[in-house]
Write a protein that holds these residues in place. Sequence first.
Motif, PDB file in Angstrom:
ATOM      1  N   ARG A   1       0.705  -1.142   0.110  1.00  0.00           N
ATOM      2  CA  ARG A   1       0.042  -0.112   0.009  1.00  0.00           C
ATOM      3  C   ARG A   1       0.773   1.236  -0.073  1.00  0.00           C
ATOM      4  N   ASP A   2       2.085   1.423   0.983  1.00  0.00           N
ATOM      5  CA  ASP A   2       2.583   2.352   0.795  1.00  0.00           C
ATOM      6  C   ASP A   2       3.381   2.631  -0.570  1.00  0.00           C
ATOM      7  N   LEU A   3       3.794   1.560  -1.302  1.00  0.00           N
ATOM      8  CA  LEU A   3       4.224   1.890  -2.645  1.00  0.00           C
ATOM      9  C   LEU A   3       3.276   2.423  -3.726  1.00  0.00           C
ATOM     10  N   ALA A   4       2.026   2.141  -3.438  1.00  0.00           N
ATOM     11  CA  ALA A   4       1.040   2.684  -4.362  1.00  0.00           C
ATOM     12  C   ALA A   4       0.537   4.073  -4.245  1.00  0.00           C
ATOM     13  N   SER A   5       1.741   4.802  -4.144  1.00  0.00           N
ATOM     14  CA  SER A   5       1.425   6.384  -4.008  1.00  0.00           C
ATOM     15  C   SER A   5       1.061   7.240  -5.096  1.00  0.00           C
ATOM     16  N   SER A   6       0.981   6.593  -6.155  1.00  0.00           N
ATOM     17  CA  SER A   6       0.570   7.384  -7.465  1.00  0.00           C
ATOM     18  C   SER A   6      -0.341   6.543  -8.182  1.00  0.00           C
ATOM     19  N   ASP A   7      -1.040   7.263  -8.991  1.00  0.00           N
ATOM     20  CA  ASP A   7      -2.236   6.530 -10.037  1.00  0.00           C
ATOM     21  C   ASP A   7      -1.508   6.455 -11.261  1.00  0.00           C
ATOM     22  N   TYR A   8      -0.414   5.473 -11.385  1.00  0.00           N
ATOM     23  CA  TYR A   8       0.653   5.557 -12.570  1.00  0.00           C
ATOM     24  C   TYR A   8      -0.378   5.069 -13.753  1.00  0.00           C
ATOM     25  N   GLU A   9      -1.402   4.385 -13.607  1.00  0.00           N
ATOM     26  CA  GLU A   9      -2.198   3.901 -14.850  1.00  0.00           C
ATOM     27  C   GLU A   9      -3.019   5.249 -15.401  1.00  0.00           C
ATOM     28  N   ALA A  10      -3.338   5.884 -14.397  1.00  0.00           N
ATOM     29  CA  ALA A  10      -4.114   7.276 -15.120  1.00  0.00           C
ATOM     30  C   ALA A  10      -2.957   8.263 -15.631  1.00  0.00           C
ATOM     31  N   HIS A  11      -1.941   8.113 -15.261  1.00  0.00           N
ATOM     32  CA  HIS A  11      -0.993   9.133 -15.678  1.00  0.00           C
ATOM     33  C   HIS A  11      -0.578   8.464 -17.194  1.00  0.00           C
ATOM     34  N   ARG A  12      -0.516   7.301 -17.136  1.00  0.00           N
ATOM     35  CA  ARG A  12      -0.162   6.809 -18.876  1.00  0.00           C
ATOM     36  C   ARG A  12      -1.424   7.339 -19.403  1.00  0.00           C
ATOM     37  N   LEU A  13      -2.599   7.187 -19.111  1.00  0.00           N
ATOM     38  CA  LEU A  13      -3.553   7.445 -19.833  1.00  0.00           C
ATOM     39  C   LEU A  13      -4.052   8.794 -20.089  1.00  0.00           C
ATOM     40  N   ARG A  14      -3.269   9.614 -19.390  1.00  0.00           N
ATOM     41  CA  ARG A  14      -3.292  11.130 -19.550  1.00  0.00           C
ATOM     42  C   ARG A  14      -2.927  11.608 -21.087  1.00  0.00           C
ATOM     43  N   ASN A  15      -2.114  10.692 -21.617  1.00  0.00           N
ATOM     44  CA  ASN A  15      -1.543  10.763 -23.188  1.00  0.00           C
ATOM     45  C   ASN A  15      -2.438  10.199 -23.958  1.00  0.00           C
ATOM     46  N   SER A  16      -2.473  10.830 -25.218  1.00  0.00           N
ATOM     47  CA  SER A  16      -3.642  10.364 -26.295  1.00  0.00           C
ATOM     48  C   SER A  16      -3.053   9.096 -26.669  1.00  0.00           C
ATOM     49  N   ASP A  17      -4.175   8.484 -26.921  1.00  0.00           N
ATOM     50  CA  ASP A  17      -3.926   7.157 -27.769  1.00  0.00           C
ATOM     51  C   ASP A  17      -3.437   7.391 -29.137  1.00  0.00           C
ATOM     52  N   ALA A  18      -2.912   6.369 -29.769  1.00  0.00           N
ATOM     53  CA  ALA A  18      -2.111   6.854 -30.979  1.00  0.00           C
ATOM     54  C   ALA A  18      -3.280   6.646 -32.106  1.00  0.00           C
ATOM     55  N   VAL A  19      -3.115   7.540 -32.940  1.00  0.00           N
ATOM     56  CA  VAL A  19      -3.849   7.506 -34.126  1.00  0.00           C
ATOM     57  C   VAL A  19      -3.873   6.201 -34.812  1.00  0.00           C
ATOM     58  N   PRO A  20      -4.866   5.435 -35.321  1.00  0.00           N
ATOM     59  CA  PRO A  20      -4.580   4.008 -35.791  1.00  0.00           C
ATOM     60  C   PRO A  20      -3.488   4.083 -37.198  1.00  0.00           C
ATOM     61  N   ASN A  21      -2.804   3.017 -37.165  1.00  0.00           N
ATOM     62  CA  ASN A  21      -1.605   3.104 -38.225  1.00  0.00           C
ATOM     63  C   ASN A  21      -0.334   3.970 -37.891  1.00  0.00           C
ATOM     64  N   THR A  22      -0.488   4.535 -36.591  1.00  0.00           N
ATOM     65  CA  THR A  22       0.849   5.425 -36.412  1.00  0.00           C
ATOM     66  C   THR A  22       1.557   4.708 -35.300  1.00  0.00           C
ATOM     67  N   CYS A  23       2.624   5.391 -34.928  1.00  0.00           N
ATOM     68  CA  CYS A  23       3.633   4.767 -34.181  1.00  0.00           C
ATOM     69  C   CYS A  23       4.014   3.200 -34.394  1.00  0.00           C
ATOM     70  N   GLN A  24       3.543   2.450 -35.272  1.00  0.00           N
ATOM     71  CA  GLN A  24       4.050   1.253 -35.865  1.00  0.00           C
ATOM     72  C   GLN A  24       5.367   1.351 -35.994  1.00  0.00           C
ATOM     73  N   TRP A  25       5.975   2.296 -36.646  1.00  0.00           N
ATOM     74  CA  TRP A  25       7.325   2.281 -37.120  1.00  0.00           C
ATOM     75  C   TRP A  25       8.343   1.922 -36.245  1.00  0.00           C
ATOM     76  N   LEU A  26       7.875   2.243 -34.830  1.00  0.00           N
ATOM     77  CA  LEU A  26       9.145   1.917 -33.875  1.00  0.00           C
ATOM     78  C   LEU A  26       9.481   0.665 -33.767  1.00  0.00           C
ATOM     79  N   LEU A  27       8.299  -0.302 -34.024  1.00  0.00           N
ATOM     80  CA  LEU A  27       8.328  -1.992 -33.764  1.00  0.00           C
ATOM     81  C   LEU A  27       9.359  -2.493 -34.711  1.00  0.00           C
ATOM     82  N   ASN A  28       9.289  -1.642 -35.848  1.00  0.00           N
ATOM     83  CA  ASN A  28      10.207  -2.384 -37.079  1.00  0.00           C
ATOM     84  C   ASN A  28      11.569  -1.565 -37.304  1.00  0.00           C
ATOM     85  N   HIS A  29      11.788  -0.564 -36.291  1.00  0.00           N
ATOM     86  CA  HIS A  29      12.896   0.315 -36.350  1.00  0.00           C
ATOM     87  C   HIS A  29      14.278  -0.685 -36.194  1.00  0.00           C
ATOM     88  N   GLU A  30      15.358  -0.512 -36.898  1.00  0.00           N
ATOM     89  CA  GLU A  30      16.403  -1.416 -36.665  1.00  0.00           C
ATOM     90  C   GLU A  30      17.053  -1.200 -35.157  1.00  0.00           C
TER      91      GLU A  30
END
Length: 207
Positions: A1-30
Amino acid sequence: RDLASSDYEAHRLRNSDAVPNTCQWLLNHETYCKWRRKQGSDLLWLSADAGCGKSVLGRYLVDHLRDKQNSLKVPEVVCFFFFKEDNNEQDNAVSALQALLHQLYTVQPWLLDHAATRYMAEGAARKSLRQFGMLWSIFEASVTDSRSRDIILILDGLDECRPAMRSQLLQSLMRLYTTKDNNFNEGPLIKTMVASRPDNDIKMTFD
């Protein structure tokens, strides 16, 4: 409980979801593919100026790695933290380490003894889990424990961490990846991706 000091899941979701078919370049980057496939622990730094979509990319990567359809392809434990300078739960390395440990222990509760032992030794003083040095010691012992699965750490927006704590975290990461006593090729493997603006102190430390 003491380690659960922040809502890290909510912090992740503060950022916009990727537009479809974007960001996939990273997975194939050398460079990314080399980092993922390396049979050893490794650190990857992704840098870009403000507003270039690093946090959207970070959220996309966490979602991709944690996707149930990838469960067989991604056997590692995935832990993350998104730094933001406008939120006192997200602008410091103490909250980051607490969140990483909470995620790590949720998946691998048998590693909790590293925190419990130190916690009890301090007389169960809650402040012991709010000190960077103590938390890093517990974190390092946990991620290098031979009972642990391989681990992927995603740290987004490191440049938005308070400068003094950012320096502590950078130096600790560098020691983790350069100390000869840590035989990373025998496991568990620790893959870390850091995303940030190309700030001079971060660049100089990684150089």
